[in-house]
Enzyme design. Structure first.
Site, PDB file in Angstrom:
ATOM      1  N   HIS A   1       0.840  -1.201   0.000  1.00  0.00           N
ATOM      2  CA  HIS A   1       0.000   0.000   0.000  1.00  0.00           C
ATOM      3  C   HIS A   1       0.873   1.249   0.000  1.00  0.00           C
ATOM      4  CE1 HIS A   1       0.477   0.802   4.362  1.00  0.00           C
ATOM      5  NE2 HIS A   1       0.337  -0.501   4.551  1.00  0.00           N
TER       6      HIS A   1
ATOM      7  N   ASP B   1      -0.232   4.355   1.090  1.00  0.00           N
ATOM      8  CA  ASP B   1      -0.600   5.366   2.088  1.00  0.00           C
ATOM      9  C   ASP B   1       0.112   5.114   3.415  1.00  0.00           C
ATOM     10  OD1 ASP B   1      -2.210   3.021   2.436  1.00  0.00           O
ATOM     11  OD2 ASP B   1      -3.609   4.169   3.687  1.00  0.00           O
TER      12      ASP B   1
ATOM     13  N   ASP C   1       6.301   1.024   7.293  1.00  0.00           N
ATOM     14  CA  ASP C   1       4.940   0.642   6.900  1.00  0.00           C
ATOM     15  C   ASP C   1       4.435   1.563   5.825  1.00  0.00           C
ATOM     16  OD1 ASP C   1       2.467  -0.561   6.890  1.00  0.00           O
ATOM     17  OD2 ASP C   1       1.789   0.327   8.758  1.00  0.00           O
TER      18      ASP C   1
ATOM     19  N   GLU D   1      -4.931   1.745   2.767  1.00  0.00           N
ATOM     20  CA  GLU D   1      -4.948   0.535   3.591  1.00  0.00           C
ATOM     21  C   GLU D   1      -5.144   0.873   5.062  1.00  0.00           C
ATOM     22  OE1 GLU D   1      -3.292  -2.804   6.047  1.00  0.00           O
ATOM     23  OE2 GLU D   1      -2.620  -0.719   5.981  1.00  0.00           O
TER      24      GLU D   1
ATOM     25  N   GLU E   1       3.966  -6.167   3.667  1.00  0.00           N
ATOM     26  CA  GLU E   1       3.800  -5.659   5.044  1.00  0.00           C
ATOM     27  C   GLU E   1       5.057  -5.963   5.868  1.00  0.00           C
ATOM     28  OE1 GLU E   1       1.528  -4.078   6.873  1.00  0.00           O
ATOM     29  OE2 GLU E   1      -0.099  -3.934   5.404  1.00  0.00           O
TER      30      GLU E   1
ATOM     31  N   HIS F   1       3.228   2.534  12.668  1.00  0.00           N
ATOM     32  CA  HIS F   1       2.336   3.513  13.320  1.00  0.00           C
ATOM     33  C   HIS F   1       2.994   4.199  14.510  1.00  0.00           C
ATOM     34  CE1 HIS F   1      -1.439   1.145  11.740  1.00  0.00           C
ATOM     35  NE2 HIS F   1      -0.445   1.174  10.871  1.00  0.00           N
TER      36      HIS F   1
END
Lengths: 355, 355
Positions: free
Chosen positions: A70, A72, A96, A126, A155, A329
């Site tokens: 992904h 984003d 990530d 995502e 991932e 995150h």
């Protein structure tokens, strides 16, 4: 528009991708850059849907694999631009998962004739609600582009294969009572006090640890929210405990719900959201061959990822990307450059590219 | 400005007062009307402070009593104007407590030479924070006006004497844990699960029922709020249970706090607010005489009222007003007209007025 240099090394390319800010909902610029770079490669057929870009080889090989990442990121947290230090690349999206995206772009550019057909997917959204997820949208608009014998999601997984993923279900468990003034509490029933039993059951939960395809999964059942109360002088008539069940992939969503309804027998249980797990599928030939090709080490995946989407479509899928999943995150997100290099090298070898 | 007719019967006067809307903070109009009506009575000395009006007889009697009522109401709830039906007066403030205010105004107007000196107090802002409470402000600005041998609050008590009041204390009991992703819950400690023990202790609370001056009080210990949670996929590191302790008036605030700290031993306990109880003081001559005069029936008061303010000043005080206290603050608030008449008749007789 930033021009991506696909002849640069994967770490430099990661850095370029990281420096194109692409918080969910703002992927236009990065998708444009990716599309332009991929369209410049004559051996690929490129399709764009929203801010999702798909590039395919069409060599008529006997097998097709998806390699997806992904584009984003979660919101900015004072962690851009990218910064190199002691063999580590720091910044939003390094882990990530723009390190993985860079690997995808490098493979797309440098392995023009892979030994199996490849569908590269670089997709939007995502990190937010499933309704916006680029893979989800693609499966609806162009299901043919999702067809494959095997899928690899880039991932973060420490550059080791993480197989399967646990399902997740959130339910609200509600206790009811009867309001009364707290000065005359014997006239009512306190719904918060009633939640003692719900929490006591949670404390007594014994986690299942099923062995699936040789991997041990480990379940979890946790209150993630609790709320009750009307006023400072009133016995509340309702208390809601929101519970998140992470279930091993040998259990379906229906079985998970059934388990929760029995576990909280006597209380109102409302399912708030749910996503199925994915069995590792390591017995399937394509998966087996991939694991062997990259060294044979496999761990179970506990967190939910988009591998479950492929699994639901009947496509065995694994996570295999650079970076520590625990750093995703986080403000201090970073990726060891060696992870990026390892993933690129092992995937190139598996695709029969020159090393 | 509405002109109050103090020669009308107390029910009509209640109706007039109810129809002057006086939600806390908006008592100007009702206080103006009350002040004008009382200043017209030559046998009274009138003082105005903010929207609180005090009227005193100064006859040099051997005893002085306070008779007090608040002029404000809780917010409107589509329950004005007043409406009569089958011997009942309906509407905001009918029960809490303009029926009592009307009795006060009737006594002030019709008993010019009471057998004990009387201080009538009609005050503002009882339904909101203590800092705005008219009695509280008067005790600070004009403590002399609060001096008395006995006080009667016209709070709704079913036209029966309710003596004393329980204290109230609110504390936050906090459990702590350690955050972790709910997919890897064994890496954290769930603070909501930790609250199971707090709630279990609350369920095991054994209420004290002390007998004080012949009245049985009944304590209560209740969670009134509970809150915890960070995100739908995170084990929370904090859960706060807000607990309201209603304690019998044989216990001081310090003793109540001590009890709570022992009861929740092992947890962080923070006192959020607190108000002392009031012992019934029924052994004191003035109180004894009043109870005998109005028929001898006395009940304990569980809810907190301003009698505790008088008690703290050393003035024995009771609640004695028309209306069911359970109806206070309800949309369907109402008062039986007979209650208003009973209170007026009994107080007039006690003050030696003509019946």
């Amino acid at each position: 528009m930033t021009t991506l240099d696909l002849s640069a090394d994967a770490v430099t390319l990661t850095e370029q991708l990281v420096n194109i800010e692409s918080v969910s909902g703002n992927e236009r610029a990065i998708a444009d850059a990716v599309e332009v770079a991929l369209r410049a490669l004559p051996h690929l057929t490129v399709t764009r849907r929203g801010d999702t870009v798909v590039a395919r080889t069409e060599l008529g090989r006997g097998e097709r694999v998806v390699i997806a990442g992904h584009l984003d990121t979660v919101p900015l947290n004072d962690n851009l631009p990218a910064r190199r230090e002691d063999g580590v690349l720091h910044g939003l999206g390094t882990c990530d998962m723009k390190g993985g995206d860079a690997v995808i772009l490098r493979l797309a550019a440098t392995v023009p004739e892979p030994n199996r057909d490849v569908t590269y997917i670089l997709y939007e959204a995502e990190e937010i609600e499933a309704e916006f997820n680029g893979l989800n949208l693609l499966a609806q608009s162009d299901p043919g582009l999702m067809v494959a014998d095997f899928a690899i999601l880039m991932e973060p997984s420490g550059a080791i294969v993480e197989a399967g993923c646990q399902g997740t279900m959130r339910v609200d468990v509600t206790t009811v009572g009867e309001r009364a003034h707290s000065a005359r509490s014997w006239k009512g029933v306190n719904a918060i006090h009633g939640a003692a039993d719900v929490l006591t059951r949670l404390n007594a939960f014994e986690e299942r640890r099923p062995l699936i395809d040789g991997l041990e999964y480990r379940e979890g059942l946790n209150a993630v929210f609790i709320a009750g109360g009307v006023a400072g002088n009133v016995l509340p008539d309702e208390c809601v405990v929101s519970v998140n069940y992470r279930f091993a992939p040998d259990r379906s969503e229906a079985e998970a719900e059934q388990f929760l309804r029995e576990f909280f027998d006597g209380y109102e249980v409302t399912v708030r959201d749910s996503a199925p797990g994915a069995v590792p599928g390591l017995g399937l030939p394509a998966a087996k061959a991939f694991v062997e090709a990259v060294g044979g080490e496999v761990r179970p995946k506990f967190g939910w990822t988009d591998v479950a989407r492929f699994s639901a479509l009947g496509v065995p899928a694994v996570n295999f990307g650079p970076g520590d999943p625990m750093l995703a995150h986080k403000q201090e997100e970073h990726v060891p450059m060696a992870h990026i290099e390892t993933c690129e090298r092992e995937l190139r070898r598996w695709l029969g590219g020159e090393s």
